[in-house]
Design an enzyme around this catalytic site. Structure first.
Site, PDB file in Angstrom:
ATOM      1  N   CYS A   2       0.606  -1.199   0.188  1.00  0.00           N
ATOM      2  CA  CYS A   2       0.066  -0.028  -0.028  1.00  0.00           C
ATOM      3  C   CYS A   2       0.752   1.192   0.037  1.00  0.00           C
ATOM      4  O   CYS A   2       0.571   2.075  -0.881  1.00  0.00           O
ATOM      5  CB  CYS A   2      -0.863  -0.074   1.172  1.00  0.00           C
ATOM      6  SG  CYS A   2      -0.160  -0.470   2.707  1.00  0.00           S
TER       7      CYS A   2
HETATM    8  N1  LIG Z   1      -4.197  -3.880   5.313  1.00  0.00           N
HETATM    9  C1  LIG Z   1      -3.727  -3.087   4.546  1.00  0.00           C
HETATM   10  O1  LIG Z   1      -3.791  -2.099   4.317  1.00  0.00           O
HETATM   11  C2  LIG Z   1      -2.949  -3.992   3.378  1.00  0.00           C
HETATM   12  C3  LIG Z   1      -2.562  -3.291   2.234  1.00  0.00           C
HETATM   13  C4  LIG Z   1      -2.072  -3.840   0.990  1.00  0.00           C
HETATM   14  C5  LIG Z   1      -1.706  -5.041   1.400  1.00  0.00           C
HETATM   15  N2  LIG Z   1      -2.128  -5.722   2.321  1.00  0.00           N
HETATM   16  C6  LIG Z   1      -1.681  -7.413   2.260  1.00  0.00           C
HETATM   17  O2  LIG Z   1      -2.777  -8.133   2.249  1.00  0.00           O
HETATM   18  C7  LIG Z   1      -2.668  -9.339   3.076  1.00  0.00           C
HETATM   19  C8  LIG Z   1      -3.852  -9.190   4.213  1.00  0.00           C
HETATM   20  O3  LIG Z   1      -3.798  -8.048   4.746  1.00  0.00           O
HETATM   21  P1  LIG Z   1      -4.785  -7.753   5.972  1.00  0.00           P
HETATM   22  O4  LIG Z   1      -4.396  -6.431   6.335  1.00  0.00           O
HETATM   23  O5  LIG Z   1      -6.169  -7.696   5.519  1.00  0.00           O
HETATM   24  O6  LIG Z   1      -4.470  -8.908   7.053  1.00  0.00           O
HETATM   25  P2  LIG Z   1      -5.388  -9.496   8.275  1.00  0.00           P
HETATM   26  O7  LIG Z   1      -6.575  -8.341   8.542  1.00  0.00           O
HETATM   27  O8  LIG Z   1      -4.502  -9.951   9.190  1.00  0.00           O
HETATM   28  O9  LIG Z   1      -6.185 -10.758   7.744  1.00  0.00           O
HETATM   29  C9  LIG Z   1      -5.134 -11.458   7.275  1.00  0.00           C
HETATM   30  C10 LIG Z   1      -6.150 -12.782   6.644  1.00  0.00           C
HETATM   31  O10 LIG Z   1      -5.330 -14.138   6.197  1.00  0.00           O
HETATM   32  C11 LIG Z   1      -5.982 -15.135   6.963  1.00  0.00           C
HETATM   33  N3  LIG Z   1      -5.142 -16.305   7.027  1.00  0.00           N
HETATM   34  C12 LIG Z   1      -3.824 -16.214   7.741  1.00  0.00           C
HETATM   35  N4  LIG Z   1      -3.230 -17.214   7.697  1.00  0.00           N
HETATM   36  C13 LIG Z   1      -3.804 -18.111   6.794  1.00  0.00           C
HETATM   37  C14 LIG Z   1      -3.670 -19.342   6.219  1.00  0.00           C
HETATM   38  N5  LIG Z   1      -2.530 -20.101   6.583  1.00  0.00           N
HETATM   39  N6  LIG Z   1      -4.673 -19.889   5.405  1.00  0.00           N
HETATM   40  C15 LIG Z   1      -5.618 -19.153   5.102  1.00  0.00           C
HETATM   41  N7  LIG Z   1      -6.113 -17.836   5.584  1.00  0.00           N
HETATM   42  C16 LIG Z   1      -5.131 -17.415   6.371  1.00  0.00           C
HETATM   43  C17 LIG Z   1      -6.793 -14.887   8.074  1.00  0.00           C
HETATM   44  O11 LIG Z   1      -7.828 -15.527   8.299  1.00  0.00           O
HETATM   45  P3  LIG Z   1      -8.208 -16.113   9.648  1.00  0.00           P
HETATM   46  O12 LIG Z   1      -9.426 -15.339  10.171  1.00  0.00           O
HETATM   47  O13 LIG Z   1      -8.699 -17.613   9.292  1.00  0.00           O
HETATM   48  O14 LIG Z   1      -7.034 -16.475  10.699  1.00  0.00           O
HETATM   49  C18 LIG Z   1      -7.258 -13.341   7.810  1.00  0.00           C
HETATM   50  O15 LIG Z   1      -8.408 -13.494   6.957  1.00  0.00           O
HETATM   51  C19 LIG Z   1      -1.475  -8.986   3.912  1.00  0.00           C
HETATM   52  O16 LIG Z   1      -0.299  -9.788   3.065  1.00  0.00           O
HETATM   53  C20 LIG Z   1      -1.025  -7.620   3.536  1.00  0.00           C
HETATM   54  O17 LIG Z   1       0.314  -7.330   3.916  1.00  0.00           O
HETATM   55  C21 LIG Z   1      -2.690  -5.245   3.371  1.00  0.00           C
END
Ligand SMILES: NC(=O)c1ccc[n+]([C@@H]2O[C@H](COP(=O)([O-])OP(=O)(O)OC[C@H]3O[C@@H](n4cnc5c(N)ncnc54)[C@H](OP(=O)(O)O)[C@@H]3O)[C@@H](O)[C@H]2O)c1
Length: 363
Positions: free
Chosen positions: A155
């Site tokens: 991001c």
């Molecule tokens: N937040 C941002 O602003 C942003 C921006 C750009 C990119 N990203 C990237 O996008 C990704 C997600 O970010 P987020 O902020 O949405 O993270 P998050 O809120 O922590 O969500 C992570 C998700 O991954 C799932 N998960 C974790 N381990 C897993 C596994 N082994 N198998 C299947 N599902 C699994 C979790 O599910 P459970 O509920 O089942 O644990 C949860 O739904 C990350 O790589 C992050 O770096 C985030």
């Protein structure tokens, strides 16, 4: 494209309970070409409990292994999981002819050694790194249209790249870029941490990773490629007292005698005018009003103007006495910084108008 069932697209979202995964679901529900959204969860909660904004949407979670078993039904799968997960799972989907967009950092570097240096673990799927297309749609549209696997940018990275790409085409700009960015607390994901609780963040700011944010090398890689010479990035990051949005300021030395008007012309040429140019990148080219010491706030974009949207708004200014170009870029970290870009890339991969399902303005 397996669009036979019902005529619309079937899209899987691995990591459907997360902030970016929830945003993918929200945007896909409003996408006119998508008929079925299949988000995954490892837990027991319903979609309504995890994402109350999706009450009545009809979505339900399924376990990731069940989604994998149903790969043949999917047109696209979007990975919204922590870095380190997608690289173990994407090949199965690619083998079933499913297009993949990974929102994590697993496929952002072309070589496994850089991945290891920046993220720590050994890459689990190094043979796919060279194939993955880096998903700044505005810069890589042609490659994206042929891609099976897209690495969605970080991001901060996409916001800084859109801010700086035009400037780096200008000869005589400095080789070091200074970036200061404030992100909403959703940028940290859903894993609870005391420092990120409302009681700690409200009315405050939270700097982090000043010794080297992992988006720094990603940014250097891309900016170096764009400039055709090594570019060093001094990236400074913090969380602000708001849930979503990135407010980013980038400073670069420019040749003496450069005027704000010259920079604005460069940005207008690069991105084109308003909705007739790059739809999602808008350059604020308001003329400066008032004299010395007048605070003309309207020259710079605000986070509130892009929240909930796929836009990146850019403000362009200059400190003429010191020859420093100053670019302000704002995005929603969950939309242009994550889910919106991923869907924009999905649209390009499938030959759809890239703005499909994403055209809305902020309230
Ligand atoms: N937040 C941002 O602003 C942003 C921006 C750009 C990119 N990203 C990237 O996008 C990704 C997600 O970010 P987020 O902020 O949405 O993270 P998050 O809120 O922590 O969500 C992570 C998700 O991954 C799932 N998960 C974790 N381990 C897993 C596994 N082994 N198998 C299947 N599902 C699994 C979790 O599910 P459970 O509920 O089942 O644990 C949860 O739904 C990350 O790589 C992050 O770096 C985030």
């Amino acid at each position: 494209v397996n669009t036979s069932a019902g005529g619309g697209l079937t899209v899987g979202v691995v990591g459907g309970t997360g902030y970016a995964g929830g945003e993918l679901c929200r945007l896909l529900l409003g996408h006119p070409a998508v008929s079925s959204v299949l988000p995954t969860s490892r837990g027991e909660e319903t979609v309504e409990r995890v994402h109350p904004n999706l009450l009545g949407s009809g979505l339900s979670f399924l376990p990731a292994p069940v989604l994998a078993e149903r790969a043949a039904e999917l047109d696209v799968v979007l990975f919204s999981t922590p870095t380190g997960e997608a690289m173990r799972a994407v090949e199965h989907y690619l083998d079933h002819g499913v297009r993949v967009v990974d929102l994590s950092a697993d496929f952002r570097f072309a070589d496994a050694a850089t991945y290891r240096r920046v993220h720590g673990p050994q890459h689990a799927c190094p043979h796919l790194l060279a194939e993955a297309v880096y998903g700044v749609t505005e810069l890589n549209r042609k490659q994206l249209s042929q891609a099976r696997l897209v690495a969605n940018p970080g991001c901060y990275a996409i916001t800084a790249i859109l801010a700086l790409a035009p400037l780096l085409t200008l000869s005589g700009t400095g080789d070091r870029v200074s970036v200061h960015a404030v992100n909403g607390t959703t940028g940290a994901g859903t894993t609870p941490k005391r420092a990120l609780m409302h009681a700690e963040v409200a009315g405050s700011m939270l700097a982090y990773s000043l010794d080297g944010h992992r988006h720094g090398p990603e940014l250097e890689d891309v900016l170096t490629g764009l400039a055709g010479r090594p570019v060093e990035v001094d990236l400074n990051t913090a969380h602000g007292d708001f849930a979503r949005g990135i407010h980013l300021q980038a400073n670069v030395d420019v040749p003496s005698g450069t005027r704000r008007e010259d920079l604005l012309e460069l940005y207008r040429q690069f991105y084109g005018p308003g909705a007739d140019g790059e739809y999602f990148v808008r350059v604020n080219d308001q003329p400066r009003r008032g004299g010395l010491n007048t605070k003309d706030y309207s020259l710079y974009p605000t986070v509130a103007a892009v929240t909930g949207t796929n836009f990146c708004h850019l403000g362009v200014d200059l400190d003429p006495a010191r020859g420093i170009a100053k670019i302000v870029a704002v995005t929603d970290n969950l939309v242009k910084g994550a889910a919106g870009s991923a869907i924009q890339n999905m649209n390009v991969m499938l030959g759809l108008d890239e703005t499909t399902g994403l055209r809305g303005y902020a309230p």
